[in-house]
Design an enzyme around this catalytic site. Structure first.
Site, PDB file in Angstrom:
ATOM      1  N   HIS A  34     -39.078   2.875 -15.794  1.00 56.41           N
ATOM      2  CA  HIS A  34     -38.922   4.137 -15.067  1.00 56.41           C
ATOM      3  C   HIS A  34     -39.919   5.174 -15.567  1.00 56.41           C
ATOM      4  O   HIS A  34     -40.469   5.045 -16.660  1.00 56.41           O
ATOM      5  CB  HIS A  34     -37.516   4.725 -15.290  1.00 56.41           C
ATOM      6  N   TYR A  50     -27.352  13.322 -15.135  1.00 51.86           N
ATOM      7  CA  TYR A  50     -27.857  13.508 -16.496  1.00 51.86           C
ATOM      8  C   TYR A  50     -29.232  14.152 -16.419  1.00 51.86           C
ATOM      9  O   TYR A  50     -29.897  14.086 -15.386  1.00 51.86           O
ATOM     10  CB  TYR A  50     -27.951  12.167 -17.248  1.00 51.86           C
ATOM     11  N   THR A  78     -32.275   7.497 -11.323  1.00 47.28           N
ATOM     12  CA  THR A  78     -31.242   8.262 -10.615  1.00 47.28           C
ATOM     13  C   THR A  78     -31.366   9.766 -10.863  1.00 47.28           C
ATOM     14  O   THR A  78     -30.924  10.560 -10.035  1.00 47.28           O
ATOM     15  CB  THR A  78     -29.832   7.794 -11.010  1.00 47.28           C
ATOM     16  N   ARG A 125     -33.461   0.658  -4.051  1.00 49.18           N
ATOM     17  CA  ARG A 125     -32.379   0.397  -5.001  1.00 49.18           C
ATOM     18  C   ARG A 125     -31.088   1.014  -4.491  1.00 49.18           C
ATOM     19  O   ARG A 125     -31.055   2.187  -4.127  1.00 49.18           O
ATOM     20  CB  ARG A 125     -32.727   0.987  -6.369  1.00 49.18           C
ATOM     21  N   TYR A 158     -27.517  -2.429  -8.360  1.00 47.13           N
ATOM     22  CA  TYR A 158     -27.047  -2.146  -9.718  1.00 47.13           C
ATOM     23  C   TYR A 158     -25.549  -1.918  -9.652  1.00 47.13           C
ATOM     24  O   TYR A 158     -25.080  -1.024  -8.933  1.00 47.13           O
ATOM     25  CB  TYR A 158     -27.765  -0.916 -10.275  1.00 47.13           C
ATOM     26  N   HIS A 182     -29.952  -6.408 -14.389  1.00 46.30           N
ATOM     27  CA  HIS A 182     -29.296  -6.669 -15.675  1.00 46.30           C
ATOM     28  C   HIS A 182     -28.096  -7.613 -15.556  1.00 46.30           C
ATOM     29  O   HIS A 182     -27.048  -7.387 -16.167  1.00 46.30           O
ATOM     30  CB  HIS A 182     -28.882  -5.350 -16.339  1.00 46.30           C
ATOM     31  N   ASP A 258     -36.975  -1.811 -19.290  1.00 50.02           N
ATOM     32  CA  ASP A 258     -36.084  -0.689 -18.963  1.00 50.02           C
ATOM     33  C   ASP A 258     -36.519   0.601 -19.658  1.00 50.02           C
ATOM     34  O   ASP A 258     -35.752   1.560 -19.722  1.00 50.02           O
ATOM     35  CB  ASP A 258     -34.613  -0.993 -19.283  1.00 50.02           C
TER      36      ASP A 258
END
Length: 305
Positions: A34, A50, A78, A125, A158, A182, A258
């Site tokens: 990312h 976040y 996100t 995604r 995800y 994952h 990641d």
């Protein structure tokens, strides 16, 4: 200084990663990473759950070179919502060495989808992890999937392992290649022969369009040891899960760092030691070539294969 204040307790990415002892095959792709901002240039989304540290394209590509990767797949974070500008900028700045996975809304126009495609985007995604995103109706997601299928894109999903039964019918109806992030976040304390993980393997076995990223042991591990301080046998409790997927589905697996590891609470891994995890889950040169080169090239750069 960034205009954004990080979420309290936020762990920044590892500043001086080690040089991996494992030598990646030529042309290896980091198929899940990312960029965050930088916030002053690409502001974080108002609806975010976040606020991260900055993690720029220049820092990502410096890590790529340091670890020995040749290419990246930059997945929309996100914290940026459906504003794909930071990810698109990273792809456009890569000299063809990066592809992207976007987050889009139903309102996106065909022209905007084409612009994303021209920038290097090859997938969207869909996130079902409730603490990270607000709910999007499944009919809206299915409509998006139908539109992006015409561009030859795929859908990245995800979700948490416990939610697979209720999402099964939706996932199996998707009209594209489907890439699971994952391994669907298995609960590794239940063991590799658990009913929960057996359902995930059945999902892949019965649906040839389903791929999996065997990434993020640092998220899934409970007993470690952590990828820190030169540890060459990190995250032993995750190895049987990832190895099972790689060995049963060698042509439908991907791996990624990641980086910059959003929302980790326990520790921030040394990315060099994460690369050293790979031969534990893909023990032969043939499996490593498929996982790191052949599969991601087929999915993201088919015109070069």
């Amino acid at each position: 200084m960034s205009q954004f204040e990080k979420t309290p307790g936020w762990l920044d990415w590892y500043a001086n990663p080690s040089k991996p002892q494992f030598k990646l095959p030529a042309g290896a792709v980091d198929a899940h990473c990312h960029v965050f901002g930088p916030g002053n240039e690409f502001p974080f989304a108002p609806e975010r759950k976040y606020t991260p540290c900055d993690a720029s394209k220049a820092q990502l590509y410096a890590l790529r070179d340091h670890l020995g990767f040749a290419r990246n797949v930059v997945v929309q974070a996100t914290c940026h919502g459906a504003d794909n500008r930071a990810m698109v900028d990273a792809c456009k700045s890569s000299g063809g060495k990066a592809r992207g996975v976007a987050t889009v809304k139903r309102s996106i126009s065909d022209a905007e989808l084409q612009q994303l495609h021209d920038a290097g985007v090859r997938g969207v995604r869909f996130n079902f992890v409730k603490r990270l995103v607000d709910f999007t109706p499944k009919d809206e997601l299915m409509e998006i999937a139908g539109r992006i299928a015409k561009l030859g894109w795929h859908v990245v999903i995800y979700f948490e392992a416990v939610d697979l039964p209720e999402l099964w019918d939706f996932f199996t109806a998707l009209p594209t290649t489907v890439v699971v992030d994952h391994m669907g976040r298995p609960d590794v304390t239940k063991g590799v022969d658990s009913e929960e993980f057996a359902l995930f393997l059945k999902f892949m076995r019965e649906h040839q369009n389903v791929w999996s990223k065997v990434s993020c042991p640092e998220r899934l591990s409970v007993t470690g040891p952590k990828a820190l301080n030169g540890e060459q046998n990190a995250y032993r409790d995750v190895v049987p899960f990832a190895r099972r997927v790689v060995e049963e589905f060698p042509d439908r697996v991907l791996w990624g760092t990641d980086w910059p590891h959003p929302n980790l609470k326990d520790h921030m891994p040394d990315d060099g030691l994460l690369v050293d995890f790979i031969p534990h889950i893909a023990p032969t040169a043939e499996l490593q070539q498929k996982l790191l080169v052949d599969n991601p090239m087929r999915l993201y750069w088919p015109e070069e294969v």
